[in-house]
Design a protein around this motif. Structure first.
Motif, mmCIF file in Angstrom:
data_model
loop_
_atom_site.group_PDB
_atom_site.id
_atom_site.type_symbol
_atom_site.label_atom_id
_atom_site.label_comp_id
_atom_site.label_asym_id
_atom_site.label_seq_id
_atom_site.Cartn_x
_atom_site.Cartn_y
_atom_site.Cartn_z
ATOM 1 N N PRO A 81 5.419 1.418 -2.707
ATOM 2 C CA PRO A 81 4.022 1.690 -3.047
ATOM 3 C C PRO A 81 3.034 1.334 -1.944
ATOM 4 C CG PRO A 81 5.154 0.808 -4.950
ATOM 5 C CD PRO A 81 6.133 0.727 -3.813
ATOM 6 N N GLU A 82 3.232 0.205 -1.253
ATOM 7 C CA GLU A 82 2.243 -0.204 -0.252
ATOM 8 C C GLU A 82 2.374 0.529 1.069
ATOM 9 O OE1 GLU A 82 3.468 -4.156 2.103
ATOM 10 O OE2 GLU A 82 3.337 -4.449 -0.061
ATOM 11 N N THR A 83 3.471 1.259 1.272
ATOM 12 C CA THR A 83 3.659 1.991 2.534
ATOM 13 C C THR A 83 3.457 3.488 2.390
ATOM 14 O OG1 THR A 83 6.050 2.263 2.187
ATOM 15 C CG2 THR A 83 5.310 0.253 3.315
ATOM 16 N N TRP A 84 3.365 3.979 1.159
ATOM 17 C CA TRP A 84 3.290 5.425 0.952
ATOM 18 C C TRP A 84 2.114 6.039 1.703
ATOM 19 C CZ3 TRP A 84 6.398 9.079 -0.911
ATOM 20 C CH2 TRP A 84 5.852 10.332 -1.185
ATOM 21 N N SER A 85 0.963 5.383 1.650
ATOM 22 C CA SER A 85 -0.221 5.956 2.299
ATOM 23 C C SER A 85 -0.067 6.029 3.815
ATOM 24 C CB SER A 85 -1.467 5.143 1.934
ATOM 25 O OG SER A 85 -1.341 3.800 2.389
ATOM 26 N N ASP A 86 0.753 5.150 4.398
ATOM 27 C CA ASP A 86 0.964 5.199 5.846
ATOM 28 C C ASP A 86 1.559 6.532 6.269
ATOM 29 O OD1 ASP A 86 0.094 2.547 6.457
ATOM 30 O OD2 ASP A 86 1.982 1.789 5.665
ATOM 31 N N HIS A 131 9.589 -6.612 -0.843
ATOM 32 C CA HIS A 131 9.171 -7.998 -0.621
ATOM 33 C C HIS A 131 8.889 -8.748 -1.926
ATOM 34 C CE1 HIS A 131 8.083 -7.783 3.944
ATOM 35 N NE2 HIS A 131 9.159 -7.055 3.650
ATOM 36 N N ARG A 191 7.356 -7.925 -4.497
ATOM 37 C CA ARG A 191 6.024 -7.822 -5.076
ATOM 38 C C ARG A 191 5.652 -6.410 -5.524
ATOM 39 N NH1 ARG A 191 4.626 -9.054 0.589
ATOM 40 N NH2 ARG A 191 3.943 -7.142 1.641
ATOM 41 N N GLN A 192 6.552 -5.448 -5.354
ATOM 42 C CA GLN A 192 6.178 -4.084 -5.696
ATOM 43 C C GLN A 192 7.322 -3.346 -6.384
ATOM 44 O OE1 GLN A 192 4.249 -1.994 -2.417
ATOM 45 N NE2 GLN A 192 2.408 -2.817 -3.316
ATOM 46 N N HIS A 243 5.313 1.816 -10.830
ATOM 47 C CA HIS A 243 4.385 2.722 -10.142
ATOM 48 C C HIS A 243 4.745 4.171 -10.474
ATOM 49 C CE1 HIS A 243 2.284 -0.228 -7.523
ATOM 50 N NE2 HIS A 243 3.382 -0.910 -7.749
ATOM 51 N N ARG A 276 0.673 3.796 11.795
ATOM 52 C CA ARG A 276 -0.628 3.130 11.823
ATOM 53 C C ARG A 276 -1.286 3.183 13.195
ATOM 54 N NH1 ARG A 276 2.148 -1.938 8.683
ATOM 55 N NH2 ARG A 276 2.653 -0.764 6.774
#
Length: 255
Positions: free
Chosen positions: A15-20, A45, A47-48, A53, A214
Motif C-alpha cells: 500500500p505505501e509503495t503503490w503510488s511510487d 514492515h 504495518r501494512q 486495503h 522517486r
C-alpha cells in the motif's frame, strides 16, 4: 537470431509503495502490451496488511486481468531475526540490506512464512506460481522449505530456479541502488555495462524498486532502457509466462 525476452519486475509492492509506481506504470501501459511481474509483500514492515486495503487489491485484480503476474515477495520484507553475530552476517544484514527477511530463517520458520503468504494469495483469489525473497537472500532453510511447496519457481539476482529441484536458468538481472545520489550515479554506470554485456542474452530481467521511482534520474533511465530493449526486438513476458513457454518447447511436450 534466436528469440530474446525481457522480464519487467516491480519489487516491494505494498500500500505505501503503490503510488511510487503510478507514473512509471502509466508510461509502460502506453507502450502497448508489456506485461509486468509484481512482487507483492503481504504485510510490509509489519504495518501494512494488504488484506486491509481493498482498493489496492482491486487494482492488483485489474493488473491480473491485463495479463500481469503477482509473485509472493517475502511476508514482512523486514529482517526481524536476532542481531548479527559475525562480520559476514553484519555485512549482509546491516550494510547490504536491513530487509533480508529470509536470510536467517530455519526450515520451519521459512515454511510458516511461506504458508502465510500463500494463504493471503488464496484469500485474495490470486494465482501464485513464484516466490522471490527480499533482497534475493535465502537461507538453506528457506531453500528446503520451498521444495515442500507447490510453487513453481524462485529467483536470485542472476538466475531463475525451477522448483522443487532448483534447476538453475541463466537470467541476468539489472537493478539499481538508488538511495543516494552517488549510488544512483554508480548504478547507472554499472547497469549500462551489464546491459551491454548481456545484449545477446536470451533472457534479461529489469528489477525496479520504489525508490527508483522517486528520482527523475533513475525513473527516466528505466523508461529509456525499456523502450530501447523493446526496439531492439526483445519480447516482454511475465516470469511464469516465460517459464511456461520454455516448458512447452521441451521434447515430448507436444509443442
Amino acid at each position: 537470431m534466436s528469440e530474446r525476452h525481457l522480464l519487467l519486475v516491480l519489487h516491494d509492492v505494498a500500500p505505501e509503495t503503490w503510488s511510487d509506481y503510478r507514473r512509471f506504470v502509466a508510461v509502460v501501459d502506453a507502450l502497448g502490451n508489456v506485461p509486468i511481474t509484481w512482487l507483492v509483500v503481504p504485510d510490509f514492515h509489519h504495518r501494512q496488511p494488504l488484506t486491509m486495503h481493498p482498493e489496492l487489491r482491486r487494482k492488483l485484480d485489474a493488473r491480473l486481468a491485463r495479463g500481469d503476474e503477482l509473485v509472493l515477495h517475502g511476508y514482512h520484507h523486514f529482517d526481524d531475526a536476532p542481531p548479527p553475530r559475525n562480520p559476514k552476517d553484519w555485512l549482509m544484514r546491516r550494510v547490504y540490506t536491513h530487509e533480508g527477511e529470509f536470510y536467517r530463517l530455519d526450515q520451519l520458520q521459512a515454511r510458516q512464512r511461506l504458508e502465510q503468504g500463500m494463504e493471503m494469495f488464496r484469500r485474495c483469489g490470486w494465482p501464485l506460481h513464484g516466490f522471490v525473497a527480499p533482497a534475493w537472500l535465502m537461507s538453506e532453510g528457506t531453500r528446503l522449505a520451498l521444495r515442500e511447496t507447490p510453487l513453481r519457481y524462485t529467483s536470485d539476482l542472476r538466475h531463475l530456479y525451477r522448483l522443487p529441484d532448483f534447476q538453475a536458468i541463466d537470467a541476468p538481472g539489472l537493478t539499481w541502488s538508488a538511495r543516494s545520489r552517488w549510488r544512483r550515479g554508480l548504478s547507472r554506470l554499472v547497469c549500462a555495462s551489464l546491459a551491454a554485456r548481456h545484449r545477446q542474452a536470451p533472457l534479461l530481467r529489469l528489477g525496479l524498486h520504489p525508490v527508483d521511482m522517486r528520482h527523475d534520474f533513475s525513473r527516466y533511465y528505466w523508461v529509456e532502457l525499456l523502450v530501447r530493449l523493446l526496439e531492439e526486438g526483445r519480447q516482454p513476458l511475465t516470469k511464469i509466462g516465460w517459464l511456461g513457454r520454455q516448458s512447452a518447447q521441451l521434447p515430448g511436450s507436444g509443442a
